[in-house]
Design a protein around this motif. Structure first.
Motif: not given
Lengths: 325, 515
Positions: B134-145
């Motif tokens: 869950r953290a991995m998806r969230r952080q990846a989405a953050d970086v992309l954004k």
């Protein structure tokens, strides 16, 4: 390459000689020429099959369907003989090789035209051919009662002191030796195995050459279908069940590289003989069949390790060049 | 962001630089057997700046990238990251030092999700050490954004993304470990114009984040659009650097090509006859478009252009390896339409491909069998090979090429690169062609072997053969060709007579610079 290969084959000759020597220490009769000829005769079918398989393996492919092809073709020729005993044996042989070649061509077309990996294609046809054997026989088998005397007798006859079956193996050895060393097709088989990309630039049709290899292995499986059925006097769905692995084992022990492009008739012959001697000698000295399997397996691993060591040196050179480029 | 004036001040007085370089190389050398790839190279990358690395093919750019990303170890020299000397022990180690590379074809994992690609090797963990998805998806989405790529869903399989978006994922990966040094190795090569615009927005973002960017490109318009500094490599040496804004394109071209003569080309008295090969409007659905040119008897026709200009593809079409959608090929007055390599070999055309290892020799086969391979129809009789004939053929042609081998039964795999190349050429000559197409005939081989190949080319045309030589090496093009065809983006950009032709004209034509 040829020096390494010769070396490898000499190693195999030494291993076989050692094995025969050890067995002869306890059972001197085993090493007598007459008995060795019998062992060769018993191994003839495996030798022929291994030669057919080798041609396919050289092209970076594999034919897992050979044993099923053998069973199906064996059944069809046995049924022919049962229903039309007047059909002469040479014609039966032609029939066997033709049916086998057609089955092999089916494999070959799928590999050539659809580009499906050979291991997948022949895994499928392994089951299909075996299933067809059951279907054409209507679930029954053909045994000695329904086979003509000629059908059973031909390969048991003697010619110049050797059984006719052995002569089939000798003919196959000669045929494949000439094919691989003296014909453009043979050269192409090696070339596409070693470097398919370079082969294309040279004007060799890789797909077509693979197709021919499958037709050859099919024809060989078909021929052996007749030889097997007449030798063991039974045609049934289970004939040679799982034997494809023995054929491939003979090739691998004989130094034929599964990666393609490396292998010789001598290697296939020695690999098959190695397995033949194990299976005929070990029962004599009272070793259980399970030990036989363990010994064959060890031989396969030993062969693969030796071959890998032989090839690694070349690999390093290529890697260095790739980096420098 | 720094002002240009401050930068210039920093450049003039290195001791008082506005910013310490994030990465600096000094005195770096790297050699491979027979090839000196880099010699005493220095390079500095500054935070918030884009440095363009410029050079011909073979100038040493790829080797430099591999050294920076830890794939090669330099033979000599020093690498400093933020002022500290480091010895990069491998790709992972370079990555940990904040150095990351985005390649022409992204090297990520197609079957993993975007988030997995971003965090591969440094995924967030749960308390018991498992991957915290869950953290991995969230952080990846953050970086992309954060980098303006919010349109990419972190759960998408990478396979389903276009190349431009894959580049974004590669950048996101760099961001996720807070990489400070981003190497972009021809990132625009496979992108559309719109995607290139997006990539440049991303570069601007990275600059704003204070990253040091090394941008490798052949395209001058791109360099002038986004680079602050430039460094020019030539033959493995650093030959010039400066601020892009202060330097004209022509100056940079001059640095790229100006060189000492390191190699004497054979003297030739061209004896050029009538047309042998006429290619008219040859087109391919994707690779090349309306290519027309003429090759005359006894001529060496050079084909110059950037990698990807479509030169090899045109040659492969002539050699029967690639289909065409339109156009015609006429050889010695006869229309030909080769569908297979065998067809064109029969017609008298041979194609000697670029990648010697993959497409040239058959390793594990002796020399003589390699030479005779395309000529087996002639050396065999009624379907039976005649080894003596093969030997004779191989001897004839390898002797003419001065092949160094202990015997013709020697495995080609044991020969040096240059000698392998000679085997390949001998193999094709043995088919007695009318036309021989050499694709990068001397790429990656040592000077001595190069000279032998060139001398041999001269001999070929003297005997009335015609040669097409595809080459990305300017000295070779200028030293050997009678005429030069320059291709750019799948089309013929220009055709020149070699008399008085200079390297700069060629480079300008290939890069599309209007003089």
């Amino acid at each position: 390459m040829s020096a390494v290969l010769r070396h490898r084959e000499m190693l195999l000759v030494a291993a076989i000689a050692l094995m025969v020597g050890l067995i002869a220490m306890r059972f001197p009769a085993f090493a007598r020429p007459g008995n060795l000829a019998t062992v060769f005769n018993d191994t003839s079918i495996l030798v022929i099959l291994a030669l057919g398989q080798m041609v396919v393996i050289l092209t970076r492919s594999i034919d897992l369907s050979m044993a099923s092809n053998l069973a199906l073709t064996g059944m069809l020729v046995a049924l022919t003989n049962a229903n039309y005993p007047e059909v002469p044996i040479p014609l039966i042989i032609v029939e066997a090789m033709t049916i086998g070649a057609v089955l092999g061509a089916f494999n070959g077309v799928l590999v050539w035209k659809l580009g499906i990996p050979a291991i997948v294609v022949t895994l499928g046809t392994l089951t299909i051919f075996r299933g067809l054997t059951f279907v054409v026989a209507g679930g029954t088998w053909v045994n000695a009662d329904r086979m003509s005397a000629d059908f059973i007798g031909l390969q048991r006859g003697m010619l110049l002191g050797l059984p006719v079956l052995s002569w089939f193996a000798v003919a196959a050895i000669a045929f494949f030796f000439l094919l691989l060393t003296r014909t453009p097709l043979g050269r192409s088989l090696y070339a596409i195995g070693v470097n398919p990309s370079a082969a294309v630039y040279t004007g060799i049709d890789v797909g077509r050459t693979k197709f021919i290899a499958f037709v050859l292995s099919g024809a060989i499986a078909g021929l052996c279908g007749y030889l097997w059925v007449s030798r063991y006097v039974i045609a049934a769905t289970e004939v040679a069940n799982g034997y494809e692995l023995t054929i491939i084992a003979a090739c691998v022990i004989g130094g034929i590289s599964i990666a393609g492009g490396i292998g010789s008739v001598g290697g296939a012959l020695l690999g098959a003989l190695f397995l033949g001697i194990i299976s005929s000698a070990l029962p004599v000295i009272g070793v259980s069949p399970f030990w036989q399997m363990a010994i064959s397996g060890t031989a396969i691993l030993a062969a693969v390790i030796l071959n890998a060591r032989g090839e690694r040196k070349q690999g390093r050179i290529i890697l260095k060049k790739a980096e420098a480029a | 962001m720094h002002t240009a004036a401050a930068l210039r001040a920093g450049e003039l007085e290195p001791g008082t630089a506005v910013a310490q370089p994030l990465l600096s190389l000094s005195g770096v050398s790297k050699s491979f057997p027979g090839v000196r790839a880099l010699h005493d190279v220095s390079l500095s990358l500054y935070p918030g700046q884009v440095t363009a690395l410029i050079g011909e093919n073979g100038a040493g750019k790829s080797t430099l990238v591999k050294i920076l990303t830890g794939i090669y170890r330099p033979d000599e020299g020093e690498i400093r990251v933020s002022g500290d000397a480091v010895r990069l022990q491998g790709a992972e180690h370079a990555f940990r030092h904040g150095i990351t590379a985005i390649h022409q074809e992204t090297v990520l994992f197609d079957d993993l999700s975007v988030a997995e690609n971003v965090y591969l090797g440094h995924a967030p963990r749960t308390r018991i050490g498992l991957i915290d998805w869950r953290a991995m998806r969230r952080q990846a989405a953050d970086v992309l954004k954060r980098m303006g790529a919010g349109h990419i869903d972190a759960d998408t399989r990478l396979r389903d993304l276009g190349i431009a978006n894959k580049h974004l994922v590669a950048v996101a990966r760099a961001m996720s470990i807070d990489a400070r040094i981003v190497i972009m190795d021809e990132p625009t090569a496979a992108l559309s114009a719109k995607e290139i615009g997006e990539l440049f927005d991303l570069v601007a973002f990275l600059k704003g984040e204070g990253k040091a960017i090394l941008f490798i490109s052949h395209k001058f318009d791109e360099i002038y659009r986004i680079a602050d500094r430039f460094t020019v490599f030539r033959d493995g040496e650093m030959v010039g650097e400066g601020m892009v804004a202060d330097t004209s394109q022509n100056d940079i071209v001059r640095m790229m090509v100006g060189r000492a003569v390191d190699h004497i080309f054979p003297e030739r008295q061209p004896n050029i006859g009538g047309p042998l090969l006429t290619v008219d409007g040859l087109s391919h659905p994707t690779e090349f478009d309306r290519v027309s040119f003429e090759l005359r008897q006894g001529e060496i026709l050079g084909f110059y252009g950037l990698v990807g200009a479509g030169r090899s593809e045109v040659m492969q079409a002539i050699a029967g390896m690639t289909g065409t959608s339109a156009g015609s090929i006429t050889l010695a007055g006869h229309r030909i339409a080769p569908r297979t390599a065998a067809d064109s070999i029969d017609a008298g055309i041979v194609y000697v491909p670029e990648e010697r290892g993959r497409q040239g020799v058959v390793i594990g086969m002796p020399i003589f069998k390699n030479v005779s391979l395309p000529s087996l129809a002639r050396t065999s009789k009624s379907g039976v090979l005649r080894l003596a004939e093969e030997f004779r053929l191989a001897r004839t042609f390898t002797e003419r090429l001065d092949l160094r081998a202990s015997s013709l039964s020697q495995d080609v795999g044991t020969l040096s690169g240059g000698n392998q190349q000679k085997v390949v050429i001998a193999k094709w000559l043995a088919t007695e062609p009318k036309l021989i197409i050499l694709d990068e005939p001397t790429k990656g081989i040592d000077i001595g072997s190069k000279a032998a190949v060139h001398a041999f080319m001269a001999e070929l045309v003297e005997q009335g053969l015609s040669v097409i030589m595809v080459s990305s090496e300017l000295p070779e093009i200028l030293g050997m060709s009678d005429r030069v065809v320059v291709m750019r983006e799948g089309r013929v950009a220009a055709t020149f007579d070699n008399a008085g032709l200079d390297a700069e004209t060629l480079v300008r034509a290939a890069a599309g610079i209007v003089a």
